[in-house]
Enzyme design. Structure first.
Site, PDB file in Angstrom:
ATOM      1  N   GLU A 199       0.839  -1.205   0.000  1.00  0.00           N
ATOM      2  CA  GLU A 199       0.000   0.000   0.000  1.00  0.00           C
ATOM      3  C   GLU A 199       0.872   1.253   0.000  1.00  0.00           C
ATOM      4  O   GLU A 199       1.897   1.314   0.680  1.00  0.00           O
ATOM      5  CB  GLU A 199      -0.930   0.021   1.225  1.00  0.00           C
ATOM      6  CG  GLU A 199      -1.891  -1.153   1.315  1.00  0.00           C
ATOM      7  CD  GLU A 199      -2.881  -1.266   0.150  1.00  0.00           C
ATOM      8  OE1 GLU A 199      -2.787  -0.493  -0.823  1.00  0.00           O
ATOM      9  OE2 GLU A 199      -3.728  -2.171   0.229  1.00  0.00           O
ATOM     10  N   ASP A 207       2.715   1.808  -4.963  1.00  0.00           N
ATOM     11  CA  ASP A 207       2.634   1.620  -6.428  1.00  0.00           C
ATOM     12  C   ASP A 207       3.215   2.834  -7.141  1.00  0.00           C
ATOM     13  O   ASP A 207       3.949   2.704  -8.122  1.00  0.00           O
ATOM     14  CB  ASP A 207       1.203   1.287  -6.903  1.00  0.00           C
ATOM     15  CG  ASP A 207       0.130   2.262  -6.453  1.00  0.00           C
ATOM     16  OD1 ASP A 207       0.407   3.142  -5.612  1.00  0.00           O
ATOM     17  OD2 ASP A 207      -1.019   2.141  -6.948  1.00  0.00           O
ATOM     18  N   GLY A 220     -12.609   1.108   0.209  1.00  0.00           N
ATOM     19  CA  GLY A 220     -11.183   0.810   0.078  1.00  0.00           C
ATOM     20  C   GLY A 220     -10.937  -0.459  -0.723  1.00  0.00           C
ATOM     21  O   GLY A 220      -9.862  -1.050  -0.667  1.00  0.00           O
ATOM     22  N   LEU A 221     -11.958  -0.894  -1.481  1.00  0.00           N
ATOM     23  CA  LEU A 221     -11.827  -2.127  -2.258  1.00  0.00           C
ATOM     24  C   LEU A 221     -11.884  -1.826  -3.755  1.00  0.00           C
ATOM     25  O   LEU A 221     -12.216  -2.672  -4.569  1.00  0.00           O
ATOM     26  CB  LEU A 221     -12.930  -3.118  -1.850  1.00  0.00           C
ATOM     27  CG  LEU A 221     -12.905  -3.508  -0.363  1.00  0.00           C
ATOM     28  CD1 LEU A 221     -14.154  -4.309   0.020  1.00  0.00           C
ATOM     29  CD2 LEU A 221     -11.651  -4.315  -0.026  1.00  0.00           C
ATOM     30  N   SER A 222     -11.572  -0.585  -4.089  1.00  0.00           N
ATOM     31  CA  SER A 222     -11.440  -0.150  -5.489  1.00  0.00           C
ATOM     32  C   SER A 222     -12.741  -0.146  -6.266  1.00  0.00           C
ATOM     33  O   SER A 222     -12.788  -0.611  -7.409  1.00  0.00           O
ATOM     34  CB  SER A 222     -10.430  -1.005  -6.236  1.00  0.00           C
ATOM     35  OG  SER A 222      -9.165  -0.737  -5.766  1.00  0.00           O
ATOM     36  N   GLU A 245      -8.342   8.538 -14.177  1.00  0.00           N
ATOM     37  CA  GLU A 245      -8.462   8.876 -12.751  1.00  0.00           C
ATOM     38  C   GLU A 245      -7.515  10.014 -12.368  1.00  0.00           C
ATOM     39  O   GLU A 245      -7.858  10.895 -11.595  1.00  0.00           O
ATOM     40  CB  GLU A 245      -8.219   7.628 -11.898  1.00  0.00           C
ATOM     41  CG  GLU A 245      -8.645   7.849 -10.475  1.00  0.00           C
ATOM     42  CD  GLU A 245      -8.878   6.570  -9.676  1.00  0.00           C
ATOM     43  OE1 GLU A 245      -9.233   5.541 -10.271  1.00  0.00           O
ATOM     44  OE2 GLU A 245      -8.702   6.622  -8.453  1.00  0.00           O
ATOM     45  N   ASP A 277      -4.950  -0.486  -8.472  1.00  0.00           N
ATOM     46  CA  ASP A 277      -6.356  -0.905  -8.507  1.00  0.00           C
ATOM     47  C   ASP A 277      -6.791  -1.307  -9.916  1.00  0.00           C
ATOM     48  O   ASP A 277      -7.443  -2.334 -10.112  1.00  0.00           O
ATOM     49  CB  ASP A 277      -7.261   0.243  -8.037  1.00  0.00           C
ATOM     50  CG  ASP A 277      -6.766   0.861  -6.737  1.00  0.00           C
ATOM     51  OD1 ASP A 277      -6.061   0.158  -5.995  1.00  0.00           O
ATOM     52  OD2 ASP A 277      -7.080   2.033  -6.484  1.00  0.00           O
TER      53      ASP A 277
HETATM   54  C1  GLA Z   1      -5.491   3.823  -3.755  1.00  0.00           C
HETATM   55  C2  GLA Z   1      -4.784   4.152  -5.071  1.00  0.00           C
HETATM   56  C3  GLA Z   1      -3.779   3.073  -5.416  1.00  0.00           C
HETATM   57  C4  GLA Z   1      -2.821   2.843  -4.266  1.00  0.00           C
HETATM   58  C5  GLA Z   1      -3.602   2.616  -2.978  1.00  0.00           C
HETATM   59  C6  GLA Z   1      -2.719   2.539  -1.786  1.00  0.00           C
HETATM   60  O1  GLA Z   1      -6.284   2.689  -3.867  1.00  0.00           O
HETATM   61  O2  GLA Z   1      -5.729   4.238  -6.113  1.00  0.00           O
HETATM   62  O3  GLA Z   1      -3.096   3.419  -6.585  1.00  0.00           O
HETATM   63  O4  GLA Z   1      -1.935   3.910  -4.169  1.00  0.00           O
HETATM   64  O5  GLA Z   1      -4.543   3.650  -2.732  1.00  0.00           O
HETATM   65  O6  GLA Z   1      -1.866   1.487  -1.931  1.00  0.00           O
END
Ligand code: GLA
Length: 448
Positions: A48, A51, A156-158, A207, A219
């Site tokens: 986390e 990236d 937080g699950l995209s 995004e 994500d």
């Molecule tokens: C969000 C961002 C990702 C990553 C996470 C943390 O989900 O979209 O690119 O940076 O936070 O790891």
């Protein structure tokens, strides 16, 4: 009194969801949908906030995700509606002049409307089509879309990446030569790994450049390139992926995502602020990307060396690009240790770390160490997440950590099935808003 079953958020039956969505589409727009596309949410074992530093991440797709039913238009407009009660404000119409970075920037409201994710993706696909004719979107292309998701929004699950990836497949199918050559489900077989990589990159552009969120690509890569039963070991130096078997962790265990019910928003300032701290530290070290501060197979001692170097360079400084030196150092500490944890997991899951007898407990320890780092160094955790982690560990979990960008969202827990009922009961006492999702590594975005 709720029953414990009520805290579980099921992924639902895709065919049922699809057929409901298609009939709602007919009611909403007075015509038939041309197809339905799906993209999953993701959980992340580790990696986390690294990236965007070219670190390694270890995501998996969930069975939960976002469904988009769509039909093409020829006036360049997008008409969008979501069935998610928390976001639904009727049909939103986006005219061609409102699509793209400049238009979004001038019209962007403080909270950022969800439609920007979709219109951003149409713009990004048009951009991609400039270099890849098969992806060139017809000039007058527009679409009607109806969206439904089985993911908690802001959990937080995209959910955002799932919306982007399902939408880009819809646009690809309905508005490009690629879609004309590969109708409906043929699209799935026709999409090469390289195509999926390019489409994920286009979603990142949407995004970053249209929505204005500092996503790093984790994500969208998970949603577009995940494999069933696998953890995707994603090297963000070049966005290459190695699918690794997760069976060795899940033998006798389950992974659960605990949605805390505290929604997070990526487009707001805190995420960007943490990222900027770490980037200031990276610049002080004289690097373009922080991953290059560590060797190929980094260890704890390598982290200490980089921190010593940082201390030496920062000694005379009161601030770092106007930021607190101590805060930048803590972000640096998080990012470096997170990179070490990711590499360790990669080797463990690749079967390269022979002799690890209790793989679940080793993975669990890495998860929990990741949480402490998110809490104390990245400083992106929050009270309920810390409490969920503590509770899970007290109920016998092997490990638990906050995943995603933080400031809200979900905790990933590795636990035996036998311990789940007690954990569930304990979590229900923490907050009535908590929901649990089974993390069963699932397939990537696809036409249904
Ligand atoms: C969000 C961002 C990702 C990553 C996470 C943390 O989900 O979209 O690119 O940076 O936070 O790891």
């Amino acid at each position: 009194m709720r029953t414990t079953d009520a805290v579980w958020l099921a992924p639902g039956e895709p065919q049922e969801i699809q057929s409901d969505l298609v009939s709602r589409f007919q009611q909403e727009y007075g015509r038939a949908a041309s197809g339905t596309w799906f993209a999953p949410g993701r959980a992340n074992l580790n990696g986390e906030h690294i990236d965007f530093h070219a670190g390694r991440c270890l995501p998996m797709a969930l069975a939960h995700g976002t469904y988009v039913a769509a039909a093409p238009r020829t006036d360049g407009q997008l008409r969008l509606r979501t069935l998610d009660a928390s976001l639904d404000d009727g049909i939103t119409t986006v005219t061609p002049d409102q699509i793209g970075p400049a238009a979004a920037a001038s019209g962007r409201d403080a909270s950022g409307h969800w439609s920007h994710y979709v219109s951003g993706v149409l713009w990004a696909l048009r951009e991609l089509g400039r270099s890849q004719p098969a992806f060139a979107v017809d000039a007058d292309f527009g679409a009607d879309l109806l969206v439904v998701s089985t993911l908690p929004i802001g959990g937080g699950l995209s959910s955002s990446a799932a919306l982007e990836c399902a939408s880009i497949l819809a646009f690809l199918a309905l508005g490009t030569p690629f879609g004309q050559d590969n109708p409906l489900q043929d699209l799935n077989a026709a999409l090469t790994r390289e195509n999926r990589k390019d489409l994920a990159a286009a979603c990142v552009r949407a995004e970053v450049e249209v929505v204005g969120a500092g996503t790093g690509g984790l994500d969208q890569t998970a949603a577009m390139r995940a494999r069933p039963g696998k953890v995707l070991s994603l090297d963000c130096r070049d966005f290459s992926v190695t699918p690794l078997d997760i069976g060795c962790i899940l033998r006798g265990y389950r992974l659960i995502a605990v949605d805390t019910g505290e929604a997070h928003r990526l487009a707001d300032g805190q995420f960007g602020d943490r990222r900027a701290d770490a980037e200031a530290a990276t610049r002080l070290l004289g690097l373009d990307r922080l991953r290059d501060a560590l060797p190929e197979q980094p260890r704890k001692a390598d982290v200490s060396h980089v921190l010593e170097e940082f201390d030496r360079l920062a000694e005379q400084l009161e601030t770092l690009d106007g930021r607190s030196v101590e805060a930048c150092r803590r972000r640096l500490h998080h990012a470096l240790t997170e990179m070490v944890r990711s590499e360790k997991l990669h080797h463990l899951l690749s079967g390269e770390a022979y002799g690890v007898r209790h793989i679940a407990s080793t993975v669990g320890d890495i998860l929990t160490a990741g949480h402490m780092s998110m809490r104390d160094d990245a400083e992106v955790s929050f009270d309920i997440a810390d409490l969920v982690v503590e509770t899970a560990l007290a109920q016998g979990a092997e490990g638990a950590r906050l995943i995603g960008g933080g400031f809200g969202g979900s905790v990933l827990v590795l636990i035996t099935p036998a311990a789940i009922p007690k954990l569930t009961a304990a979590l229900e006492r923490i907050s009535r808003r908590i929901r649990l999702l089974d993390v069963a590594p699932s397939a990537a975005a696809q036409a249904l």
